[in-house]
Design a protein around this motif. Structure first.
Motif, PDB file in Angstrom:
ATOM      1  N   THR A 150      44.695  69.380  51.142  1.00  0.00           N
ATOM      2  CA  THR A 150      45.508  70.373  51.210  1.00  0.00           C
ATOM      3  C   THR A 150      45.436  71.189  49.728  1.00  0.00           C
ATOM      4  O   THR A 150      46.179  72.350  49.806  1.00  0.00           O
ATOM      5  CB  THR A 150      46.833  69.972  51.650  1.00  0.00           C
ATOM      6  OG1 THR A 150      47.383  69.161  50.509  1.00  0.00           O
ATOM      7  CG2 THR A 150      46.563  69.166  52.916  1.00  0.00           C
ATOM      8  N   PHE A 151      45.111  70.613  48.754  1.00  0.00           N
ATOM      9  CA  PHE A 151      45.136  71.330  47.456  1.00  0.00           C
ATOM     10  C   PHE A 151      43.930  72.352  47.411  1.00  0.00           C
ATOM     11  O   PHE A 151      43.924  73.320  46.596  1.00  0.00           O
ATOM     12  CB  PHE A 151      44.786  70.378  46.242  1.00  0.00           C
ATOM     13  CG  PHE A 151      45.776  69.091  46.134  1.00  0.00           C
ATOM     14  CD1 PHE A 151      47.031  69.563  46.763  1.00  0.00           C
ATOM     15  CD2 PHE A 151      45.591  68.142  45.556  1.00  0.00           C
ATOM     16  CE1 PHE A 151      48.019  68.503  46.575  1.00  0.00           C
ATOM     17  CE2 PHE A 151      46.732  67.188  45.392  1.00  0.00           C
ATOM     18  CZ  PHE A 151      47.840  67.154  45.902  1.00  0.00           C
ATOM     19  N   ALA A 152      43.312  72.514  48.248  1.00  0.00           N
ATOM     20  CA  ALA A 152      41.945  73.300  48.224  1.00  0.00           C
ATOM     21  C   ALA A 152      42.323  74.846  48.538  1.00  0.00           C
ATOM     22  O   ALA A 152      43.266  74.781  49.861  1.00  0.00           O
ATOM     23  CB  ALA A 152      40.596  72.926  49.209  1.00  0.00           C
ATOM     24  N   ASP A 153      42.107  75.724  47.795  1.00  0.00           N
ATOM     25  CA  ASP A 153      42.694  77.101  48.306  1.00  0.00           C
ATOM     26  C   ASP A 153      41.131  78.008  48.558  1.00  0.00           C
ATOM     27  O   ASP A 153      41.503  79.268  48.911  1.00  0.00           O
ATOM     28  CB  ASP A 153      43.326  77.790  47.079  1.00  0.00           C
ATOM     29  CG  ASP A 153      42.688  77.764  45.816  1.00  0.00           C
ATOM     30  OD1 ASP A 153      41.484  77.594  45.817  1.00  0.00           O
ATOM     31  OD2 ASP A 153      43.191  78.298  44.892  1.00  0.00           O
ATOM     32  N   GLY A 154      39.990  77.328  48.452  1.00  0.00           N
ATOM     33  CA  GLY A 154      38.833  78.255  48.684  1.00  0.00           C
ATOM     34  C   GLY A 154      38.562  79.094  47.426  1.00  0.00           C
ATOM     35  O   GLY A 154      37.268  79.713  47.180  1.00  0.00           O
ATOM     36  N   LYS A 155      39.304  79.307  46.482  1.00  0.00           N
ATOM     37  CA  LYS A 155      39.073  80.131  45.280  1.00  0.00           C
ATOM     38  C   LYS A 155      38.969  79.122  44.021  1.00  0.00           C
ATOM     39  O   LYS A 155      37.702  79.041  43.532  1.00  0.00           O
ATOM     40  CB  LYS A 155      40.102  81.047  45.132  1.00  0.00           C
ATOM     41  CG  LYS A 155      40.393  82.147  46.156  1.00  0.00           C
ATOM     42  CD  LYS A 155      41.607  82.967  45.984  1.00  0.00           C
ATOM     43  CE  LYS A 155      41.753  84.080  47.224  1.00  0.00           C
ATOM     44  NZ  LYS A 155      42.935  84.883  47.072  1.00  0.00           N
ATOM     45  N   ARG A 156      39.802  78.602  43.494  1.00  0.00           N
ATOM     46  CA  ARG A 156      39.650  77.877  42.393  1.00  0.00           C
ATOM     47  C   ARG A 156      39.367  76.343  42.903  1.00  0.00           C
ATOM     48  O   ARG A 156      38.962  75.699  41.790  1.00  0.00           O
ATOM     49  CB  ARG A 156      41.343  77.860  41.622  1.00  0.00           C
ATOM     50  CG  ARG A 156      41.607  79.261  41.004  1.00  0.00           C
ATOM     51  CD  ARG A 156      40.783  79.391  39.700  1.00  0.00           C
ATOM     52  NE  ARG A 156      39.371  79.474  39.625  1.00  0.00           N
ATOM     53  CZ  ARG A 156      38.631  80.742  39.640  1.00  0.00           C
ATOM     54  NH1 ARG A 156      39.483  81.665  39.608  1.00  0.00           N
ATOM     55  NH2 ARG A 156      37.335  80.776  39.709  1.00  0.00           N
ATOM     56  N   VAL A 157      39.852  75.892  43.833  1.00  0.00           N
ATOM     57  CA  VAL A 157      39.547  74.606  44.343  1.00  0.00           C
ATOM     58  C   VAL A 157      39.106  74.582  45.715  1.00  0.00           C
ATOM     59  O   VAL A 157      39.525  75.179  46.783  1.00  0.00           O
ATOM     60  CB  VAL A 157      41.090  73.790  44.555  1.00  0.00           C
ATOM     61  CG1 VAL A 157      40.630  72.288  45.094  1.00  0.00           C
ATOM     62  CG2 VAL A 157      41.447  73.834  42.999  1.00  0.00           C
ATOM     63  N   ILE A 158      37.761  73.989  45.846  1.00  0.00           N
ATOM     64  CA  ILE A 158      37.182  73.760  47.104  1.00  0.00           C
ATOM     65  C   ILE A 158      36.821  72.341  47.431  1.00  0.00           C
ATOM     66  O   ILE A 158      36.615  71.399  46.573  1.00  0.00           O
ATOM     67  CB  ILE A 158      35.630  74.666  47.017  1.00  0.00           C
ATOM     68  CG1 ILE A 158      35.725  75.976  46.602  1.00  0.00           C
ATOM     69  CG2 ILE A 158      34.796  74.196  48.203  1.00  0.00           C
ATOM     70  CD1 ILE A 158      35.260  76.035  45.057  1.00  0.00           C
TER      71      ILE A 158
END
Length: 787
Positions: free
Chosen positions: A187-195
């Motif tokens: 759930t930490f993934a945002d597609g920008k900084r974390v994938i």
């Protein structure tokens, strides 16, 4: 705000208070600059200083071994070209080690990376038991690493890789813990900084089994496994390297489950979102860790009705504040929680790291809210059953007060109250009157018309009067748990007291259950060693037994007090030779975790600076054989005509009796066959004896006499000077003999024979045993603990 963002914000705001949790505390390895990790770190810092890399892999041995089993693939895919990568994987690393490397170790400083591949956490699951490190600690550790990466490398994107599956199948305990971690860190993934990148399904068969053809030790991939890793991550790395600053990169999700699944939908869900839930979870976890192995008088578990015992502005807060002055209570109530949320908490850390005598459980009223028609009462019942099962599994020592869901609404026609009444009627059957006690006092909340308004302002949560009614109902059970130690054998534990004798009065008892549940008693009479006693008869809180030295004992315990008596007997015939004499003993508190290496020492005190003027004789009737010459304190009772040592000399103690925790170092010389001892705080003997060439034993040189034997033999031949360094700190002891650590942070489980008294929690002197035979002492330096 996404659930991952909420949890991230909660961790960021709470992180400074979590020094006790190892997973989020930056930690170097063993502090030795020559250890292999520091050597590897120095090698990697050369690459960092020379410009770092565009692609950086960070992790543990699985990442490290790109340079071993995966070296040919690393050379082929990552050594050269645009993907020229830096491997910052270190075997055995945990989240706290990575945090040290990227904060104090500066492995991300001084260069700009574009892509960071992070996989960490499997050693947080494999190095400590679940109750010492549940998955939430690892989740927090990963979150903190991502935060530091963002600080150190603001232009880089992080490919957060799921912890690889380990063990044969989904039943492997470490894999189960890692799967809980993976579910949350995704759930930490945002597609920008974390994938998020999870290709675990490529390693598993349809049944979730891990093949040794890919992971020979069921943990680390082989060359073929590294090939599969490369094929999965390279397209994502290349996309990151080519992406624009604002481009969103979708995560890579698995095509099949990788491991642990709870089963029933009602049984578990992941961490709740909202503005406070993750923060409260972290606060509760921190409270548990900070309290160490505390034994709570009671643990309250439930939803907002329980939460409001302590919540700011809660109607029960003032009463709860007063109660906490007298009782040890842990409140595990969370506003808005449903049965499945409570079960998630129970499975993932909130029932671990402590003991309790009593649980109080009330949950379920929120399971019908927000859904058309409510949730069927039959769906709530198995969830409560599961919560009880988890309590029984994790806390077999405790009983549970099972409360009905409190009445709500205006009267009995309220649909939620009607549903809750059905739940209550069903769960009442779970109580057996022994381990689970049904306690229904809800009629006290109702007026003549069945309304709760008078003690529940919103007809759901009790007001101040309602919490008083609640406490009056449960108080007898909490008191019984505290005084009678509900769920525990009343005898089991450590007890110490003083017998009605003039000299060496201290006695101790350690009651325990054997493999066949028989009661056992390890008893120190008042001299000699603790000995196992035979024919222990235990009937509830009462006991009787015979000591190997001949004495008869009988008594009973009530709470933390033992009242008993003993009678002397002939050791050979067993015939009683004297009257029964009464004494009392007290239950010793559990030994909290501590590390003697953390003791902070003050200024040295030279115990021999003033020669014999700094010491005094303990028994005026004994012959004084001590002399002080040329810096050496010696007992010189000498030999009998038959060549045996003269016994019956005087014990001596320091005139100062204000020593508590300390480090004591001294040189000692023991003649052949001789025997003496150094008593720390006057209560724990560090043995002095000629044991050269003898098998390791609890009576050997520098042993914690009669209780703990040295781990190795390190004594010298009789007549040679030997050096002893002993640290006593927070009921733990470390002893170094002649430069060899022979006792390493062992718990101090009780006084030893010859102790001045049994009061372990007050200062005392250093005393030297002179009533056995001769010994010489010099360079006796004490450094008190000052923290």
């Amino acid at each position: 705000m996404t659930r991952g963002a909420v949890l991230a914000a909660a961790i960021a705001s709470a992180i400074t208070s979590f020094g006790a949790i190892r997973a989020v505390t930056p930690t170097a390895w063993d502090g030795d600059p020559k250890c292999w990790q520091m050597k590897r770190h120095a090698e990697k810092m050369v690459a960092v200083t020379n410009g770092g890399a565009s692609v950086v892999f960070i992790g543990d041995s699985i990442t490290h071994f790109w340079e071993e089993e995966g070296k040919h693939r690393w050379k082929r895919y990552f050594s050269n070209g645009p993907r020229k990568a830096l491997n910052l994987g270190y075997s055995a690393d945990r989240t706290e080690h990575v945090l040290w490397r990227i904060t104090e170790g500066h492995e991300l400083d001084g260069y700009e990376a574009k892509c960071i591949v992070l996989m960490i956490g499997t050693n947080n699951s494999g190095h400590f038991p679940f109750d010492k490190e549940p998955p939430i600690d690892t989740i927090m550790g990963v979150r903190r690493i991502l935060d530091v990466i963002r600080e150190k490398q603001p232009k880089a994107r992080t490919i957060l890789t799921a912890i690889f599956p380990r063990g044969v199948d989904a039943n492997d305990p470490c894999r189960r813990r890692n799967d809980v971690v993976n579910k949350e860190i995704a759930t930490f993934a945002d597609g920008k900084r974390v994938i998020w990148c999870d290709f675990s399904d490529k390693f598993l068969d349809a049944q979730g089994r891990l093949s040794r053809e890919l992971f020979p030790d069921l943990l680390h991939p082989n060359a073929r496994g590294y090939e599969m890793w490369a094929s999965a991550v390279i397209p994502l790395i290349d996309r990151v390297l080519a992406a624009g600053n604002d481009e969103c990169i979708p995560s890579v999700w698995p095509s099949s489950p990788t491991g642990y699944v709870y089963g029933e939908p009602i049984a578990a869900q992941a961490i709740r979102g909202g503005n406070y839930w993750p923060q409260r979870y972290l606060e509760k976890r921190n409270e548990i860790v900070d309290n160490g192995n505390v034994v709570y008088d009671a643990v309250f578990a439930g939803d907002s009705i329980t939460h409001r015992w302590e919540r700011k502005g809660g109607e029960g807060r003032e009463l709860f504040r007063k109660l906490r002055g007298e009782y040890k209570i842990l409140d595990l109530g969370y506003g808005g929680d449903r049965v499945e949320h409570l079960i998630w908490r129970f499975e993932n850390g909130e029932l671990d790291g402590y003991k309790t005598k009593l649980f109080m459980l009330m949950i379920g009223t929120n399971n019908g809210e927000g859904r058309k028609g409510g949730e069927g009462w039959r769906d709530i019942v198995p969830g409560i059953r599961r919560a009880l099962d988890i309590i029984a599994r994790k806390h077999p020592e405790a009983k549970t007060l099972l409360l009905p869901i409190f009445p709500r609404g205006k009267d009995a026609s309220d649909p939620v109250r009607m549903r809750n009444d059905k739940v209550n009627a069903a769960i009442k059957a779970f109580a057996d009157g022994k381990k689970v006690i049904w306690l229904d006092f809800t009629q006290k909340f109702l007026d003549a018309k069945g309304d709760t308004k008078w003690c529940m302002n919103d007809r759901l949560h009790p007001n101040e009067k309602g919490y008083e009614i609640w406490w009056d109902a449960i108080k007898p059970y909490v008191d019984a748990a505290r005084e009678q130690r509900i769920g525990e054998d009343p005898l089991v534990g450590s007890w110490e007291g003083d017998l009605p004798v003039d000299k060496m009065p201290a006695t101790s008892f350690i009651f325990s259950r054997g493999d066949k549940n028989e009661m056992k008693a390890l008893v120190l009479y008042r001299w000699g060693s603790p000995e196992w006693c035979s024919d222990v008869v235990a009937d509830g809180a009462s006991f009787s037994f015979r000591h190997p030295y001949g004495q008869l004992y009988r008594g009973k315990v009530s709470g933390d007090v033992m009242t008993a008596e003993f009678a002397p007997c002939d050791r050979k015939t067993g015939k009683q030779t004297g009257d029964w004499q009464a004494f009392t003993a007290r239950r010793m508190p559990e030994i909290a975790p501590a590390d003697t290496a953390e003791a902070k020492l003050g200024e040295p005190v030279d115990l021999l600076k003033d020669g014999l003027d700094g010491w005094e004789q303990m028994s005026k009737e004994s012959k004084f054989g001590w002399v002080f010459e040329n810096g050496v304190l010696s007992n010189k009772m000498g030999l009998n005509p038959d060549g045996s040592w003269v016994h019956g000399g005087a014990n001596i103690k320091t005139k100062r009796a204000d020593f508590f925790d300390f480090n004591l170092s001294y040189d000692v010389r023991v003649p052949k066959g001789s025997n003496s001892g150094v008593y720390l705080r006057g209560r724990y003997e560090c043995q002095v004896v000629d044991s050269y060439g003898k098998p390791v034993d609890r009576h050997n040189m520098a042993a914690y006499y009669g209780r703990v034997a040295p781990s190795v033999s390190a004594e010298k031949a009789p007549g040679e000077w030997q050096h002893v360094d002993v640290t006593l700190y927070r009921r733990h002891m470390t002893v170094v003999l002649n430069g060899v650590k022979i006792l390493d942070n062992v718990p101090v489980t009780g006084v030893t024979g010859g102790a001045i008294d049994s009061n372990e929690f007050v200062p005392g002197p250093i005393y030297l045993q002179g009533d056995h035979s001769d010994a010489d002492y010099r360079n006796m330096i004490l450094r008190p603990v000052v923290d």
